[in-house]
Design an enzyme around this catalytic site. Structure first.
Site, PDB file in Angstrom:
ATOM      1  N   SER A   1      27.185  80.868  55.591  1.00 12.33           N
ATOM      2  CA  SER A   1      27.804  80.828  57.189  1.00 12.33           C
ATOM      3  C   SER A   1      27.408  82.216  57.704  1.00 12.33           C
ATOM      4  CB  SER A   1      28.676  80.282  56.925  1.00 12.33           C
ATOM      5  OG  SER A   1      29.045  79.455  56.792  1.00 12.33           O
TER       6      SER A   1
ATOM      7  N   HIS B   1      44.668  72.229  63.577  1.00 15.66           N
ATOM      8  CA  HIS B   1      45.878  71.249  63.000  1.00 15.66           C
ATOM      9  C   HIS B   1      46.928  71.598  62.677  1.00 15.66           C
ATOM     10  CE1 HIS B   1      46.211  67.317  61.153  1.00 15.66           C
ATOM     11  NE2 HIS B   1      46.232  67.896  59.991  1.00 15.66           N
TER      12      HIS B   1
ATOM     13  N   GLU C   1      43.427  59.013  61.839  1.00 16.90           N
ATOM     14  CA  GLU C   1      42.083  59.151  61.650  1.00 16.90           C
ATOM     15  C   GLU C   1      42.381  58.109  59.806  1.00 16.90           C
ATOM     16  OE1 GLU C   1      41.803  64.242  61.144  1.00 16.90           O
ATOM     17  OE2 GLU C   1      42.530  62.571  59.599  1.00 16.90           O
TER      18      GLU C   1
ATOM     19  N   GLY D   1      33.936  69.547  66.431  1.00 13.79           N
ATOM     20  CA  GLY D   1      34.243  70.738  67.149  1.00 13.79           C
ATOM     21  C   GLY D   1      32.745  70.774  67.757  1.00 13.79           C
TER      22      GLY D   1
ATOM     23  N   GLN E   1      35.245  73.291  63.660  1.00  5.82           N
ATOM     24  CA  GLN E   1      35.798  73.871  64.698  1.00  5.82           C
ATOM     25  C   GLN E   1      35.305  74.994  65.027  1.00  5.82           C
ATOM     26  OE1 GLN E   1      38.084  72.239  66.574  1.00  5.82           O
ATOM     27  NE2 GLN E   1      37.504  70.148  66.046  1.00  5.82           N
TER      28      GLN E   1
END
Length: 344
Positions: free
Chosen positions: A58, A113, A200, A139, A33
């Protein structure tokens, strides 16, 4: 059956983007996301930075995307709006150590969420605003659809509303990541969290994967080639789901043969019968009571033994091995992949 409440949809024409365009937004995390929200926000004209842990791998990807990158603490200090797009498992630690000490009155704390808020893993001070902006898709799809000039539907919810404009901020944020193209629905932290977890567990991930594996195993155990079982129980499922996605169950049944439809309506309820709905209700009760949240939080605190064990077991399942070989024969599948190997 209880009647559903009427939901109001918001589209781009209904959204004033100024409540987010006039603020500095820190997106914490650059995973599924996070990478989508940050890039979509930037391309929508929002002043955005990405917050990461010191030394995060990242960082290179963030900089390659042309985004400003800051350590968590610096990002929070810089921002008016802090959006936590990290795994639920680290929310509490990141909040307590990197976010809470730097929150100031009137700031906005956003989520994709509501798990951490609903189950009190995070308890924000009363002098900040809280909201959810949750695209109804992974995402990678949020990013891909935005890049095509489209969008993924989104949910928004307001928790604490100290500044009396949190709904406007949440709506502008959701519109800026592409939700206004497809439609944005207002909900609550409770409803978003509980329905998301149920979907889910019972249908989208848990129910679907268990059904696929059970079908595959049934055919293989009956002596059929595993390649045929893979095609019939996994590969072709996409074709059916695409028809349902585009036009509902009715369109799917219109498109398949009479033979398939007759088998659908007469045999499907035998496979997924009343006992399945009883089990689903139990799953929902565990979500509503907080039992699942306690179990998952304990699993995380114990080092994820169940997840680690089942991940290894599933890697060795025949359906994964057969699937890898068959997908390598179909180059067009790799061409359309949403998840790149370097992200795994």
């Amino acid at each position: 059956m209880q009647a559903a409440n009427t939901l109001k949809l918001y589209y781009d024409k209904d959204i004033d983007r100024n409540p987010i365009l006039t603020k500095k937004v820190a997106v914490l995390g650059f995973g599924s996301q996070g990478h989508a929200h940050a890039q979509n926000l930037k391309e929508s004209g929002v002043n955005v930075c990405v917050g990461l842990r010191e030394g995060s791998k990242s960082k290179a990807r963030v900089e390659e995307a042309g985004l400003d990158c800051k350590p968590f603490e610096e990002a929070v200090k810089w921002a008016d709006v802090v959006v936590i797009l990290l795994p639920d498992t680290v929310h509490r630690e990141v909040y307590e150590n990197h976010i809470a000490p730097h929150l100031t009155e009137g700031m906005y704390l956003g989520f994709a969420h509501g798990f951490s808020i609903l189950y009190k893993e995070i308890v924000p001070p009363a002098n900040v605003n809280t909201f959810i902006a949750a695209p109804k898709g992974p995402g990678h799809l949020v990013r891909a659809e935005y890049s095509r000039g489209r969008g993924v539907p989104a949910l928004i919810a307001v928790g604490q509303n100290l500044s009396n404009d949190t709904f406007d901020v949440a709506l502008a944020y959701a519109g800026s990541i592409g939700g206004g193209t497809a439609g944005i629905i207002e909900t609550t932290f409770k409803d978003e969290t509980e329905t998301d977890l149920f979907g889910e567990q019972a249908v989208l991930c848990g129910g679907a994967s268990a059904l696929i594996k059970a079908g595959f195993e049934t055919l293989v155990e009956a002596g059929y080639p595993p390649e045929m079982a893979y095609f019939e129980c996994l590969h072709e499922l996409k074709l059916i789901v695409d028809l349902i996605y585009q036009g509902g169950i009715a369109d799917m049944r219109y498109s398949i043969s009479d033979t398939a439809e007759f088998g659908d309506v007469t045999r499907g309820p035998r496979v997924v019968g009343p006992e399945v709905k009883v089990a689903m209700k139990k799953v929902l009760e565990e979500i509503q009571s907080g039992e699942f949240a306690k179990e998952f939080i304990k699993e995380n605190n114990d080092g994820m033994p169940t997840l680690k064990r089942t991940r290894e077991e599933n890697k060795k399942h025949q359906i994964e091995q057969v699937g890898t070989n068959l997908r390598n024969m179909m180059s067009w599948i790799n061409d359309d992949q949403l998840i790149n190997d370097n992200e795994r």
